[in-house]
Structures are given as C-alpha cells and as structure tokens.
Design a protein around this motif. Structure first.
Motif, short mmCIF file in Angstrom:
data_model
loop_
_atom_site.label_atom_id
_atom_site.label_comp_id
_atom_site.label_asym_id
_atom_site.label_seq_id
_atom_site.Cartn_x
_atom_site.Cartn_y
_atom_site.Cartn_z
N TYR A 121 -5.86 -10.24 -14.14
CA TYR A 121 -4.77 -10.95 -13.46
C TYR A 121 -4.61 -10.47 -12.02
CZ TYR A 121 -0.17 -12.47 -12.00
OH TYR A 121 0.87 -13.01 -11.27
N GLN A 122 -4.39 -11.41 -11.12
CA GLN A 122 -3.96 -11.10 -9.77
C GLN A 122 -2.96 -12.19 -9.36
OE1 GLN A 122 -6.49 -11.54 -6.07
NE2 GLN A 122 -6.24 -9.31 -6.06
N SER A 123 -1.83 -11.76 -8.83
CA SER A 123 -0.81 -12.71 -8.43
C SER A 123 -1.39 -13.73 -7.46
CB SER A 123 0.36 -11.97 -7.77
OG SER A 123 1.32 -12.89 -7.29
N VAL A 165 5.29 -7.98 -4.14
CA VAL A 165 5.57 -6.70 -4.78
C VAL A 165 6.15 -7.01 -6.14
CG1 VAL A 165 6.98 -4.61 -4.71
CG2 VAL A 165 5.91 -5.46 -2.61
N GLU A 166 5.54 -6.47 -7.20
CA GLU A 166 5.97 -6.80 -8.55
C GLU A 166 7.05 -5.86 -9.06
OE1 GLU A 166 2.35 -6.94 -10.82
OE2 GLU A 166 1.51 -8.52 -9.56
N ILE A 173 4.79 -1.55 -6.02
CA ILE A 173 3.53 -1.77 -6.73
C ILE A 173 3.33 -3.26 -6.98
CG2 ILE A 173 2.25 -1.22 -8.85
CD1 ILE A 173 4.03 1.28 -9.12
N GLY A 174 2.08 -3.72 -6.86
CA GLY A 174 1.79 -5.12 -7.14
C GLY A 174 0.30 -5.37 -7.26
N MET A 223 -6.76 2.30 0.04
CA MET A 223 -7.25 1.06 0.65
C MET A 223 -7.15 -0.14 -0.28
SD MET A 223 -10.51 2.14 3.01
CE MET A 223 -11.49 2.73 1.64
N ARG A 224 -7.07 0.11 -1.58
CA ARG A 224 -6.97 -1.00 -2.54
C ARG A 224 -5.61 -1.67 -2.47
NH1 ARG A 224 -6.84 1.21 -7.14
NH2 ARG A 224 -7.02 -0.72 -8.30
N GLN A 225 -4.62 -1.02 -1.86
CA GLN A 225 -3.31 -1.59 -1.60
C GLN A 225 -2.62 -2.14 -2.86
OE1 GLN A 225 -5.16 -3.64 2.15
NE2 GLN A 225 -2.96 -3.76 2.37
N VAL A 226 -2.62 -1.32 -3.87
CA VAL A 226 -1.92 -1.66 -5.12
C VAL A 226 -0.58 -0.95 -5.19
CG1 VAL A 226 -2.04 -1.51 -7.65
CG2 VAL A 226 -4.08 -2.08 -6.34
#
Length: 468
Positions: A310-312, A317-318, A405-406, A436-439
């Motif tokens: 899954y990816q929004s 931001v979740e 987080i998202g 860098m993955r920006q999660v």
C-alpha cells in the motif's frame, strides 16, 4: 479461505461484547466458522502472574525469582481473581463450577511444582536461576489457558462447535519446534465446521518468552496465520488505529487511518505504539497476508488494513505519535572528524550493555543516541563511554521524540509545515531526523513539550489536510 483473529486482554474482559460484536454478531447460525481466534489472558491477569507491565509491581513470578516467600500469597490472590472473573460470566452461560475447577487444577499444580523446585534447589547442587525461564513460561501460559477454556465453554452452551486448542503445553513432556506445535494442533481440524479458540501462549522448544517475552500472543497469531495460509489476519483492539491519540488530541479531531503498510507499522512499533509486534509481522508480510486492525466495540467499521504494497494515492501524514522518557546521550569530540570507526566504538559499548537506541543524529564532531531512559544499564554505559573517550564532552538530557509518519510523504513542504507548526506553538526543536525514504520525520523536543508538540503537529499536518 479463513481468517486468523486475535482478541486482546481488555476486550476479553468484556466477553459479552466480544460475543455480540466479533464472534457471533449478526451472523446466522452455522456461519460462525472459517475463523480461528487467538485469545489473550483477561485484563490484568498476566500482570498478576508475572509483574505489572508498566509499573513493574511484582506478581507471582517476580516474587518467586527474587526469593520472596510472598509468591504463595500472590498465587492465591491470582487464583481468587480468576475465579471472580469466572463468576462474572455466569450470565453468559459459563459453567462456573467447572471453570473454577480448571483454574484450581492449573494454579494448585503450579504452586506444588514451584515448591518442589525450591526443595530440590535447597540441596545445593542446583540453582533457581537456571529454571526461572521455564517458571516464567509456565506462569504466563495459565492466563491464556483460562480465557480460552472459558470462551469455549460459553460458546458451546450457545450451540457453537468451538474447539479448545490449548498450546500451553500443560503436563506435556515433549519440547517440539514452534512450527511443528502449530501444525500438529491444526492437523485434522475442519475450519468449515468448527471454531478453534487458541491460547495466545505457545509452549515450544525455542521458548517463546525467551525470544518475545510479553509479545508472545501476537507471535502465536502470526505463526498460525502463516502456517495455515490465512486470507487475512485481524487484530481486535479497544480502539481504532488513528492519526493520533484521541485522549490527548480529542476524539473529534483524530482520523481513522483506514489503509497503511507494513513499513509504517514498523515505525510505530519502534516508538512503542504497536499495531502488531514487529517480529510477528514479518512472516505475514513475506506471504503478503494483510492485517486488519479493528475496534472491538465498533463491529461494523472496517478498521485499518495493513498491506505489503500500500501507498497513499495522495501525499499525506497518516499518524502523529511519539515517545517520552528518552535520554539523549550526546558525545562531542573534535578528534572524531574524519576518523573511521569512531561511531563503531560507541555502538560497541551500547551492545556490551545490552542497550538499543531509538534514533540517532550525527555531524562532524557530534554523535547523539536517543535511548529509553528506563534502560537498566544506561548509567553504567555512559560511565564506560566517559572512560573510553576521555577527550570527549559527554552529556545526557531527558527528551522526547515526536514523529510524523506516512506511506507517501515524498513531496516538498512537509518538513517546513511541521517546523512552522511547532514554532507557532512556541516549541523549540532540539534535533531533526529523517531518512531519504521519507517515511518518518522525527523531531527531538524537551520532554515537557511532548503533549503540546503532538497536538501542534497533528493540527498542522493532519487536521488541515484533506482526508486521504
């Protein structure tokens, strides 16, 4: 196709609601099957059996391990509490006399076993320490056995073909591998015509508590889902997986997440906010088995589904969460500039003292690790660092981490919006961390700013954004 579903201890204590909302609900008679339920001990019971998970107040195990003769009285209090729980389920159809007999058989047997163990140790050729892991496992097991036995009895009284799958290993002298225990337990069970109620604890050769300690029920849940090739895993909690803590932010301000992925679940677990135990989720993730987190008291709501892919669809931001009670261990040394292996030496000390860190910042001459302040060996580790790095300035500071987080945050602007939200609330950012993955964007703040920072970030990043 079947599901594997886990019910937590607080929900199990409200078993009437569990029947109405989860197990039976609005399903017509005969459509109760193709589900496997893994149950936790009733709320508070494992604390009494072992020790309080949060306060550390000693239960039976902690007293026994410390040589405190009060363990016998603690056992009797636990037995009385378990029988009190039984009495409370009489209206649901529980055979209270048989349920009490089950509790007494298990706890009286444990009492006699522990007394015999002390007698053997008294001869001097044995030590109690070598037997404590087995004692801890035996005590933990009885909580889930109790709730599972009761559930089966109540369901059978209502005409459900419920089957007790007791993985606790009571009086079983074999020590089989975890996978083998699960396979044998479900061999021959027709899931289309029976409803297995499974203990969250599993006795196995690996020692489930030695590896996972109090997270064992989710490990059992995951292992069953993987071995039986479930279509979906379902975790019934007392709350929704939401964009923030409704008690802090306000129930009317938080949003149910709805969809996310295993990566986000890992980030939550690292901060102590577990959607599922991180070690439990890996097998399900590899087999691409989704996990649905539902509110046990809102049965018609689909909850939040955790998937591997899954990816929004839109950047968002979740969840805003964080962790208090952290200690920043900062080491400043001009000599580290350009020096290979400096950080490795620091990590060697952390490993030696059995300490893991939550986050880390570095620059040319500074390395800071953020560590749970409850770590028992933290002071000794800091002393060892000071001895090994005499030219460094080492300080500790109580801090908190706030995370945004998202599954899709790879767009310009989120970091600046977060910094502005904190600045507008008068909160000073001590440090920032993002891969860098920006999660996961992490902000280090003073511990006293924790609540205000959570509220400010949620307002700035979630409440002002359109629903995802």
């Amino acid at each position: 196709m079947h599901t594997v579903e886990k019910i937590g201890g607080t929900s199990m204590s409200e078993f009437g609601s569990v029947l109405d909302n989860i197990i039976l609900g609005k399903r017509p008679a005969g459509q109760w099957y193709n589900r496997i339920f893994v149950v936790s001990a009733y709320g508070g019971i494992t604390n009494m059996l072992l020790e309080h998970k949060k306060s550390g107040e000693p239960g039976i195990y902690a007293r026994y391990a410390a040589g405190d003769a009060g363990w016998v009285d603690a056992l009797e209090r636990t037995k009385a509490r378990m029988c009190e729980i039984n009495a409370g389920f009489a209206g649901l159809g529980l055979n209270v006399a048989e349920a009490d007999r089950f509790v007494c058989e298990r706890l009286d047997g444990i009492r006699d076993c522990l007394k015999d163990l002390l007698r053997i140790v008294s001869y001097g050729h044995f030590t109690i320490a070598q037997h404590l892991p087995a004692v801890r496992e035996m005590l933990a097991a009885v909580g889930e056995a109790h709730s599972a036995w009761n559930s089966v009895d109540i369901l059978r009284a209502r005409g459900v073909n419920a089957q007790l799958v007791d993985l606790s290993g009571w009086r079983d002298t074999e020590h089989r591998p975890f996978d083998e225990v699960i396979r044998q337990a479900f061999a021959g069970l027709d899931l289309a015509s029976c409803l297995p109620i499974v203990t969250g604890y599993t006795k196995c050769a690996e020692g489930i508590m030695a590896t996972f300690d109090r997270g064992y029920s989710e490990i059992t849940f995951s292992k069953i889902a993987v071995i039986t090739r479930a279509a979906e895993g379902v975790i019934h909690k007392e709350f929704h997986l939401s964009s923030g803590d409704p008690k802090l932010i306000g129930k009317d301000r938080v949003r149910i997440i709805g969809h996310t992925n295993y990566d986000v679940a890992d980030q939550l677990a690292d901060l102590g906010m577990e959607a599922i135990h991180p070690k439990a989720s890996k097998g399900m993730e590899r087999l691409q088995i989704p996990i649905r987190v539902k509110n046990a008291f809102e049965p018609d709501h689909p909850g939040t589904v955790i998937r591997h892919d899954y990816q929004s669809a839109t950047p968002r931001v979740e969840i805003i969460t964080g962790r208090k009670n952290l200690m920043a261990v900062e080491l400043v040394d001009p000599d580290m500039v350009g020096q290979s292996g400096y950080d490795h030496r620091i990590l060697g000390h952390l490993a030696e003292w059995g300490i893991s860190y939550v986050a880390k910042n570095t620059n040319a001459n500074t390395i800071t690790h953020y560590i749970g302040a409850e770590e028992p060996n933290l002071e000794k580790c800091v002393a060892a660092l000071r001895a090994d790095f005499p030219g460094a300035a080492i300080r500790t500071l109580k801090v908190a981490i706030i995370s945004a987080i998202g599954s899709n945050m790879k767009v310009p602007g989120f970091m600046s919006m977060a910094a502005r939200a904190l600045a507008d609330a008068g909160i000073n950012i001590l440090a920032v961390d993002q891969c860098m993955r920006q999660v996961n964007m992490q902000f280090i703040v003073a511990e006293q700013d924790f609540d205000a920072a959570i509220i400010a970030l949620h307002r700035g990043l979630v409440e002002t954004a359109p629903p995802g």
